[in-house]
Design a protein around this motif. Structure first.
Motif, PDB file in Angstrom:
ATOM      1  N   THR A  81      -2.650  -3.815 -10.153  1.00 44.63           N
ATOM      2  CA  THR A  81      -2.576  -4.096 -11.589  1.00 44.63           C
ATOM      3  C   THR A  81      -1.108  -4.123 -12.005  1.00 44.63           C
ATOM      4  OG1 THR A  81      -2.539  -1.801 -12.386  1.00 44.63           O
ATOM      5  CG2 THR A  81      -4.695  -2.738 -11.813  1.00 44.63           C
ATOM      6  N   CYS A  82      -0.870  -4.246 -13.317  1.00 40.85           N
ATOM      7  CA  CYS A  82       0.511  -4.308 -13.796  1.00 40.85           C
ATOM      8  C   CYS A  82       1.264  -3.002 -13.576  1.00 40.85           C
ATOM      9  CB  CYS A  82       0.543  -4.686 -15.277  1.00 40.85           C
ATOM     10  SG  CYS A  82      -0.260  -3.493 -16.357  1.00 40.85           S
ATOM     11  N   ASN A  83       0.532  -1.901 -13.445  1.00 37.56           N
ATOM     12  CA  ASN A  83       1.201  -0.609 -13.314  1.00 37.56           C
ATOM     13  C   ASN A  83       0.983   0.086 -11.984  1.00 37.56           C
ATOM     14  OD1 ASN A  83       2.661  -0.185 -15.758  1.00 37.56           O
ATOM     15  ND2 ASN A  83       0.706   0.011 -16.819  1.00 37.56           N
ATOM     16  N   ARG A  84       0.168  -0.484 -11.115  1.00 34.89           N
ATOM     17  CA  ARG A  84      -0.074   0.195  -9.840  1.00 34.89           C
ATOM     18  C   ARG A  84      -0.561  -0.787  -8.775  1.00 34.89           C
ATOM     19  NH1 ARG A  84      -2.669   4.666 -10.333  1.00 34.89           N
ATOM     20  NH2 ARG A  84      -2.614   4.707 -12.598  1.00 34.89           N
ATOM     21  N   THR A  85      -0.240  -0.457  -7.545  1.00 35.88           N
ATOM     22  CA  THR A  85      -0.840  -1.109  -6.382  1.00 35.88           C
ATOM     23  C   THR A  85      -1.279   0.011  -5.451  1.00 35.88           C
ATOM     24  OG1 THR A  85       0.481  -3.140  -6.533  1.00 35.88           O
ATOM     25  CG2 THR A  85      -0.446  -2.597  -4.390  1.00 35.88           C
ATOM     26  N   GLU A  86      -2.563   0.022  -5.093  1.00 35.02           N
ATOM     27  CA  GLU A  86      -3.108   1.090  -4.267  1.00 35.02           C
ATOM     28  C   GLU A  86      -4.019   0.515  -3.180  1.00 35.02           C
ATOM     29  OE1 GLU A  86      -3.366   4.801  -7.431  1.00 35.02           O
ATOM     30  OE2 GLU A  86      -5.150   3.564  -7.121  1.00 35.02           O
ATOM     31  N   ILE A  87      -3.958   1.122  -2.005  1.00 41.64           N
ATOM     32  CA  ILE A  87      -4.893   0.786  -0.932  1.00 41.64           C
ATOM     33  C   ILE A  87      -5.700   2.038  -0.606  1.00 41.64           C
ATOM     34  CG2 ILE A  87      -5.186  -0.006   1.436  1.00 41.64           C
ATOM     35  CD1 ILE A  87      -2.526  -1.431   1.242  1.00 41.64           C
ATOM     36  N   TYR A  88      -7.000   1.958  -0.817  1.00 43.92           N
ATOM     37  CA  TYR A  88      -7.913   3.035  -0.424  1.00 43.92           C
ATOM     38  C   TYR A  88      -8.469   2.668   0.946  1.00 43.92           C
ATOM     39  CZ  TYR A  88      -7.751   4.446  -5.329  1.00 43.92           C
ATOM     40  OH  TYR A  88      -7.333   4.861  -6.568  1.00 43.92           O
ATOM     41  N   ALA A  89      -8.439   3.613   1.870  1.00 45.30           N
ATOM     42  CA  ALA A  89      -8.868   3.280   3.226  1.00 45.30           C
ATOM     43  C   ALA A  89      -9.600   4.440   3.885  1.00 45.30           C
ATOM     44  CB  ALA A  89      -7.660   2.888   4.082  1.00 45.30           C
ATOM     45  N   LEU A  90     -10.516   4.088   4.753  1.00 36.06           N
ATOM     46  CA  LEU A  90     -11.190   5.043   5.624  1.00 36.06           C
ATOM     47  C   LEU A  90     -10.572   4.852   7.001  1.00 36.06           C
ATOM     48  CD1 LEU A  90     -13.520   7.137   5.841  1.00 36.06           C
ATOM     49  CD2 LEU A  90     -14.991   5.249   6.537  1.00 36.06           C
ATOM     50  N   VAL A  91      -9.844   5.861   7.470  1.00 40.25           N
ATOM     51  CA  VAL A  91      -9.074   5.707   8.712  1.00 40.25           C
ATOM     52  C   VAL A  91      -9.505   6.751   9.741  1.00 40.25           C
ATOM     53  CG1 VAL A  91      -7.079   4.739   7.514  1.00 40.25           C
ATOM     54  CG2 VAL A  91      -7.215   7.212   7.852  1.00 40.25           C
ATOM     55  N   ASN A  92      -9.234   6.468  11.011  1.00 36.60           N
ATOM     56  CA  ASN A  92      -9.590   7.417  12.056  1.00 36.60           C
ATOM     57  C   ASN A  92      -8.465   8.379  12.379  1.00 36.60           C
ATOM     58  OD1 ASN A  92      -7.865   5.648  13.424  1.00 36.60           O
ATOM     59  ND2 ASN A  92      -9.561   4.523  14.348  1.00 36.60           N
ATOM     60  N   SER A  93      -7.286   8.130  11.803  1.00 37.77           N
ATOM     61  CA  SER A  93      -6.144   9.033  11.981  1.00 37.77           C
ATOM     62  C   SER A  93      -5.286   8.979  10.723  1.00 37.77           C
ATOM     63  CB  SER A  93      -5.312   8.604  13.194  1.00 37.77           C
ATOM     64  OG  SER A  93      -4.033   9.225  13.184  1.00 37.77           O
ATOM     65  N   VAL A  94      -4.981  10.138  10.165  1.00 41.85           N
ATOM     66  CA  VAL A  94      -4.190  10.185   8.934  1.00 41.85           C
ATOM     67  C   VAL A  94      -2.790   9.626   9.169  1.00 41.85           C
ATOM     68  CG1 VAL A  94      -3.111  11.708   7.236  1.00 41.85           C
ATOM     69  CG2 VAL A  94      -5.474  12.094   7.927  1.00 41.85           C
ATOM     70  N   ARG A  95      -2.162  10.074  10.237  1.00 41.95           N
ATOM     71  CA  ARG A  95      -0.787   9.631  10.513  1.00 41.95           C
ATOM     72  C   ARG A  95      -0.727   8.139  10.796  1.00 41.95           C
ATOM     73  NH1 ARG A  95       2.745  12.993  14.740  1.00 41.95           N
ATOM     74  NH2 ARG A  95       2.406  14.505  13.059  1.00 41.95           N
ATOM     75  N   ALA A  96      -1.607   7.679  11.676  1.00 35.36           N
ATOM     76  CA  ALA A  96      -1.619   6.248  12.007  1.00 35.36           C
ATOM     77  C   ALA A  96      -2.011   5.407  10.792  1.00 35.36           C
ATOM     78  CB  ALA A  96      -2.588   5.988  13.158  1.00 35.36           C
TER      79      ALA A  96
END
Length: 470
Positions: free
Chosen positions: A49-64
């Protein structure tokens, strides 16, 4: 698995940086494709949006997962990965779920309680769903996120007073000019933000309204609602010398209002002041115009904190919404745990029914003289025995799993009742969050001691989260 969110908003990044990272339609689809084809990300949703860009993800490793999401934003925006890392936040587990709900509820917006974000979150979910980026977990999660956002609007007054970015812009103009009944305002853009600006200006009693849009025909329906004059974007420069307030809110990729045009307009009306309010992303107005005498330019960053009216009440309402969010996070955690328990319960029932069928077949072979009525009666009572035997174990595994938020005990119960682990895997809605439980973990005596000790330990716990949310 881990639920994470990587994002930047008005608190962590400048408007210039957010412009560069902001995703248009084509860029958004490209990012969704990258995420969908990644082995690091199982499910994903992108909000821009005009004030944010976010990626929500389900990942198998937090660091990766963190590293990969930074790489995606860097590659899409052309900005150095380290620079993006310094201007983003990375949240995981329960905090990521709660963050999504706060965003949808307007608690993380420039102005608390802003309502447009809920529709934007719904659109982001719909686009990800249609692109094939979501699965069982995110479909459930983001339906809950949107539900919490709706509850926040319906059950509190947080969004009932108009304190959107458009409203903040109009309030700023009113504070500078005071009475605007003799002022003439130009609104550039007939989209949602532009319409809100027109409505707020009208509500504040502005003297005259002009609406500029790329397609004047499309803008006339909007203009009729507020009694505005309509012009094309090409004619904006010709009306600048006759307006006092300019609000620009288009989705155009470049500047619509430029320095030379503003300088010419200000020469035609020496001694006057004009307020330019750029609420577009990317910006519509060349920031250089702030050097022109008599010009006051404000962009979306300048609007942060402009509105004090209704803010304290909104903060009080936010406390109520935070309570809703806490309940929703716990409910989602319980749902996650239930998805791990369901396959075991299904397998237990199937095994019980299989045993009952085998017994019935044996009995009927040995007693062929039984009448149909006797057979039905015998079938009913043998099935009743199975149900009664399974009732307590099923109830106990539900309670223990929900109390602990842990799926390890599902595998222990499966081992105890002789349920094949492959059967559980085949029936799971959500992949396991732990490594496979060792079948030789210990004797049944040790197992029961562990279960008893864990039950006693959890007896006083009010809330334990599913491992995905920890």
């Amino acid at each position: 698995m881990h639920i994470v969110v990587l994002g930047m908003n008005h608190r962590t990044a400048t408007v210039e940086l957010r412009e560069r990272v902001s995703l248009g339609t084509d860029a958004l689809q490209h990012v969704l494709t990258q995420l969908r084809e990644s082995r690091t990300v199982m499910e994903s949703i992108v909000l821009s949006t005009c004030n944010r860009t976010e990626i929500y993800a389900l990942v198998n490793s937090v660091r990766a997962g963190h590293d990969y999401l930074l790489t995606v934003l860097s590659g899409t925006s052309g900005i150095d990965k380290e620079e993006i890392d310094q201007s983003t936040y990375f949240i995981q587990g329960e905090q990521a779920v709660a963050h999504a709900m706060r965003v949808a509820s307007g608690l993380d917006s420039v102005v608390i309680g802003e309502t447009q974000i809920l529709g934007q979150m719904r659109t982001a979910f719909q686009e990800a769903f249609e692109a094939g980026n979501t699965g069982a977990m995110f479909n459930r999660l983001f339906r809950e996120v949107i539900h919490v956002g709706k509850r926040a609007q319906a059950e509190t007054t947080v969004g009932q007073t108009p304190v959107s970015v458009s409203y903040a812009a109009v309030q700023l103009a009113c504070k500078i000019f005071g009475d605007i009944s003799s002022r003439r305002a130009l609104v550039i853009g007939a989209g949602h933000m532009g319409l809100l600006a027109l409505q707020h200006l009208q509500a504040q009693g502005v003297g005259a309204l002009v609406l500029a849009n790329r397609s004047p025909d499309k803008a006339r329906d909007v203009a009729r609602q507020v009694g505005a004059e309509v012009i094309s974007l090409a004619d904006v420069s010709s009306v600048l010398e006759n307006v006092d307030i300019v609000v620009s809110a288009t989705s155009a990729p470049g500047y619509i209002v430029r320095e030379a045009e503003v300088r010419d307009a200000m020469k035609a009306g020496r001694g006057r002041s004009v307020i330019f309010l750029d609420i577009a992303m990317p910006r519509d107005i060349d920031p250089v115009i702030s050097s022109v005498p008599g010009v006051y330019l404000y962009d979306v960053d300048d609007l942060d904190g402009v509105i004090d009216a209704n803010l304290q009440e909104r903060k009080r309402q936010a406390v109520i919404i935070e309570s809703m969010i806490s309940e929703a996070v716990e409910a989602f955690s319980n749902w996650l745990t239930e998805q791990e328990v369901v396959p075991l319960i299904t397998a237990l029932r199937a095994k019980g029914e299989s045993i009952q069928r085998d017994v019935m077949e044996s009995l009927l072979r040995k007693m062929p003289e039984l009448s149909e009525r006797d057979r039905k009666l015998l079938n009913k009572h043998t099935m009743s025995i199975v149900n009664q035997l399974l009732r307590d174990p099923i109830q106990n595994v539900k309670e223990l799993a929900l109390a602990s938020g842990d799926t390890e005990y599902v595998h222990m119960f499966a081992e105890l009742f002789g349920i094949d682990q492959d059967i559980l895997k085949a029936q799971q809605v959500i992949s396991p969050t732990h490594s496979e439980v060792d079948a030789t973990r210990g004797s049944f005596v040790e197992l029961f001691q562990r279960l008893r000790g864990e039950t006693d330990r959890l007896a006083g716990d009010k809330r334990v989260l599913h491992p995905v949310l920890r």
